[in-house]
Each structure stands twice: as structure tokens, then as C-alpha cells.
Motif scaffolding. Structure first.
Motif: not given
Ligand code: ZN
Ligand code: NDP
Ligand code: 13P
Length: 352
Positions: A125, A172, A252, A268
Motif C-alpha cells: 500500500d 498488506d 510490520h 512484504h
Molecule cells: Zn505494508
């Protein structure tokens, strides 16, 4: 006396949809940016998308400068700044995944020029946010930067990217659930600045994505449409907050630690998704919503276990017990988890 003020920076043009890449220069023209464009891209996006943008400029007699970056690092940002100066670039265009876009974003912030975001993968994002995220040594910096003046997300390009990049973007977004929980906790315990609007937008974005999970399917361009809109919405939440708090909590931190412990092993978004399952368990206990997060991830084919991330038990436990050290961001991890608690969280949730 009332003394509050805020300054929300948002993109002016947001184009999402089939074939919008072919309208990139038209959308950029509308912004009245001046000077030579500098395209910041990485190897695969250079082949897939940058050429089409270069050709559009060529049709107008403009030859953009191009820098191809290999990794997200401060050296790469510095290289782009130097190229922008030597090529006398007026503005930057980031074309690619998070790496190219973050670097272009941070370089343009330093130079004080405009920056256009052209994602080739719906993988995270940061495509619209005013934050750059770059690792350095033992830490990771979430750096304030101007958000893009325009975002051009071509769903045909995004849909042709490897499917796991799209599921990473979904994960995410799903991780926003725990990010917002951590943010609220930090607000209550540490007076961390908090925005109800931003938090609500971030949570709603995760809700809508999970609500549309049935339409998120490999080979379906509509999936890229749903995910790209969610990524934009989550980026806007970060812009409203003026921080990555609405989209980045302990899950995160876990992922950033994995980037150090097992670099390049998983994407990620996939790492934060698995982190989110365990962080939700820490927030709400054995009978809490962690299983709903796990099921949502599984339904879009995102990893839910260490094995699926290509990690072993020790790597997961190492990242969990050291995640609180990576950055000064208060979360449910507090002063850190001990080995036993980490093993329990990872075992109960089926991550290990
Ligand atoms: Zn992220
Ligand atoms: N600023 C923010 O708020 C945020 C930033 N981030 C950052 O973004 C980065 C992660 O983003 P991510 O996109 O996963 O990383 P990358 O930019 O490294 O992209 C992941 C991989 O996908 C490849 N790729 C990109 N587009 C395509 C395509 N259309 N077809 C085939 N392959 C493609 C890249 O190729 P190649 O290697 O050739 O480039 C790369 O190998 C991290 O550095 C993370 O910290 C993440 C979330 C938010
Ligand atoms: O990945 C992000 C949001 O999804 C950015 O967060 P960080 O500030 O933790 O890098």
C-alpha cells in the motif's frame, strides 16, 4: 485555546483501470509539471511498463531520463537524486513495485519535485502513501515524503504480474486490522497521536477487501481492480494520519525483522499477513479473531504458516522476540516477547 492543525497531502489524479497506462502522459500533462521527466524503475517493470511510457513521451518529442534500481536502499535514493540533478529532471516517475516507487518518492521529496506513481504490481500500500520505507543496518526507516501527485494503476498490467504479488497486496491490507489495534493501544498508553477518520478508513478498507474475497481470484482482472482500490484507500489513510500507523503495527515490525533475519525469502505483504495472525492472537487471545484473519488470508491464497513463507521455526521465533527493537513504535509487543510466549503464539495460531 484551540491550536490543532493538520495538512493532508493527497494525489490529484488517480487513474485505475484497464489500459490506463496508455493514458499516462495525458494524465501527467494535466498536472502542469515542468522539465524533463526522470523515470525510476527496476529491471522487470522496465521491460513490462516503462517502455510504453517512454514511447508516449517520444510521441511528444520528449526523451525521459531513466534510472533502473536493483534494491531499496538509501544509496539507491542518493543515486536517483544525483541522476535527477545531472539530467536536470523536473519531476520523477516511479514505475514498478514498492522498491522503485519508494525510491522515486523519497528522491523527489529530497529534490522538491513532483512524483508520479505507476505501480506494476498490486503488492503493497505504498503506491499512494506519503511514506517511504527503507532498511538500513539493523533498523528500518519509515520516512515522511510527499505522496505522488498522480497514481496510474493499470489493472491489465497488475493482473499480468505474478499472482503472489497481488495476494501480497491483499495481505498488506488485511494487516490493517492489527495495525489499527496497535495504534489505538499506543494512543491509550502512550498518547500517540491518533486519527479516528484515518483508523476508520483503514479498517473499512480491510473489511471491504475481505468482503470481496470471493472475487479475488487468479487470472481475474477484477481482482486487481479491487486490490488496487484498496491499496489507494489504505495509502490515503496513511496520508490522513501523516504516518504509516493505520497500516503498520507489530505485524510490520515482525516482517521488517524477517527482512533482516531471512532477507528476500518472502514478500512484504505475505510476511505482514502471517504476522497479523499472531498479533491478533496477542490482542484478543486464543478465542479471538486471529482465526478469521487466517481464514481471510487462506481464502485469497496468501501464506498463513512459516512453511508457506519458506521460513523455519527459529527464524519466526527470532523475528517475534526481537521485533520490538527495530523501531520506536509502541505496539502490543511492548518491551518484547520472551521465547516461551513467542512459541506459544506461533503454535496456537498454527504458524509453526
Ligand atoms: Zn505494508
Ligand atoms: N512506502 C510504503 O508505505 C510501503 C513500502 N513498502 C516497501 O515496498 C517494498 C515491497 O514491495 P514489492 O512490490 O513487494 O517489492 P519489489 O518492488 O521488489 O517487487 C517485488 C518483485 O516483483 C517484481 N515485479 C514488479 N512488478 C512486476 C510485474 N508486473 N511482473 C513481474 N514481476 C514484477 C519485481 O521485479 P524486479 O526485481 O525486477 O524489480 C520484484 O522482483 C519493500 O521495500 C517495502 O518496504 C511496502 C509497503 C508500504
Ligand atoms: O508497509 C507499510 C504499510 O503497509 C509501511 O509501513 P512501515 O512504516 O512499517 O514501513
Amino acid at each position: 485555546m484551540f491550536e490543532k492543525s493538520s495538512w493532508i497531502r493527497l494525489p490529484r489524479n488517480v487513474l485505475i483501470g484497464h489500459g490506463v497506462l496508455d493514458r499516462a502522459v495525458e494524465a501527467i500533462d494535466e498536472l502542469h509539471l515542468t522539465g524533463r521527466p526522470l523515470i525510476v524503475t527496476s529491471p522487470t517493470p522496465r521491460e513490462i511498463a516503462a517502455g510504453r511510457v517512454i514511447d508516449q513521451f517520444g510521441d511528444r518529442g520528449v526523451e525521459p531520463a531513466v534510472v533502473v534500481v536493483e534494491e531499496a536502499s538509501f544509496e539507491a535514493v542518493q543515486g536517483v537524486i544525483e541522476a535527477a540533478r545531472s539530467e536536470e529532471a523536473g519531476y520523477l516517475i516511479g514505475i514498478g513495485g514498492g522498491k522503485a516507487i519508494d525510491i522515486a518518492k523519497m528522491a523527489s521529496d529530497e529534490i522538491g519535485s513532483g512524483f508520479v506513481s505507476i505501480p506494476t504490481a498490486a503488492s503493497h500500500d505504498g503506491i499512494v502513501s506519503g511514506r517511504g520505507s527503507v532498511p538500513e543496518g539493523d533498523t528500518r526507516h519509515s520516512v515522511a515524503a510527499d505522496p505522488p501527485v498522480a497514481v496510474i494503476a493499470d489493472t491489465a498490467v497488475l493482473a499480468n504480474a505474478p499472482w503472489e504479488l497481488t495476494t501480497a497486496g491483499c495481505a498488506d491490507i488485511i494487516s490493517n486490522y492489527t495495525a489499527v489495534k496497535d495504534w489505538r493501544l499506543a494512543n491509550r498508553l502512550q498518547n500517540v497521536e491518533y486519527s479516528e477518520y484515518s483508523a476508520a478508513l483503514s479498517e473499512m478498507t480491510a473489511e471491504m477487501l475481505v468482503g470481496n474475497a470471493d472475487s479475488i481470484k487468479r487470472g481475474l482482472e477484477e481482482s486487481s481492480w479491487i486490490v488496487a482500490k484498496a491499496l489507494v484507500s489504505s495509502g490515503v489513510a496513511m496520508s490522513i494520519a501523516g504516518s504509516s500507523r493505520p497500516a503498520s503495527g507489530a505485524e510490520h515490525l515482525f516482517s521488517h525483522q524477517l527482512d533482516r533475519i531471512a532477507p528476500g525469502r518472502a514478500l512484504h505483504g505475505h510476511q505482514v499477513g502471517v504476522g497479523s495472525i499472531m498479533v491478533e492472537y496477542l490482542h484478543s487471545g486464543e478465542n479471538g479473531r486471529w482465526s478469521a484473519i487466517r481464514d481471510a488470508l487462506a481464502s485469497i491464497e496468501a501464506p498463513t504458516t512459516a512453511d508457506e513463507l519458506g521460513l523455519n521455526e527459529e527464524e519466526v521465533l527470532d523475528a517475534l522476540t526481537s521485533a520490538h527493537e527495530i523501531r520506536d513504535r509502541y505496539t502490543i509487543l511492548g518491551n518484547g516477547m520472551n521465547d516461551r510466549a513467542a512459541r506459544e503464539a506461533a503454535t496456537v495460531t498454527g504458524v509453526i
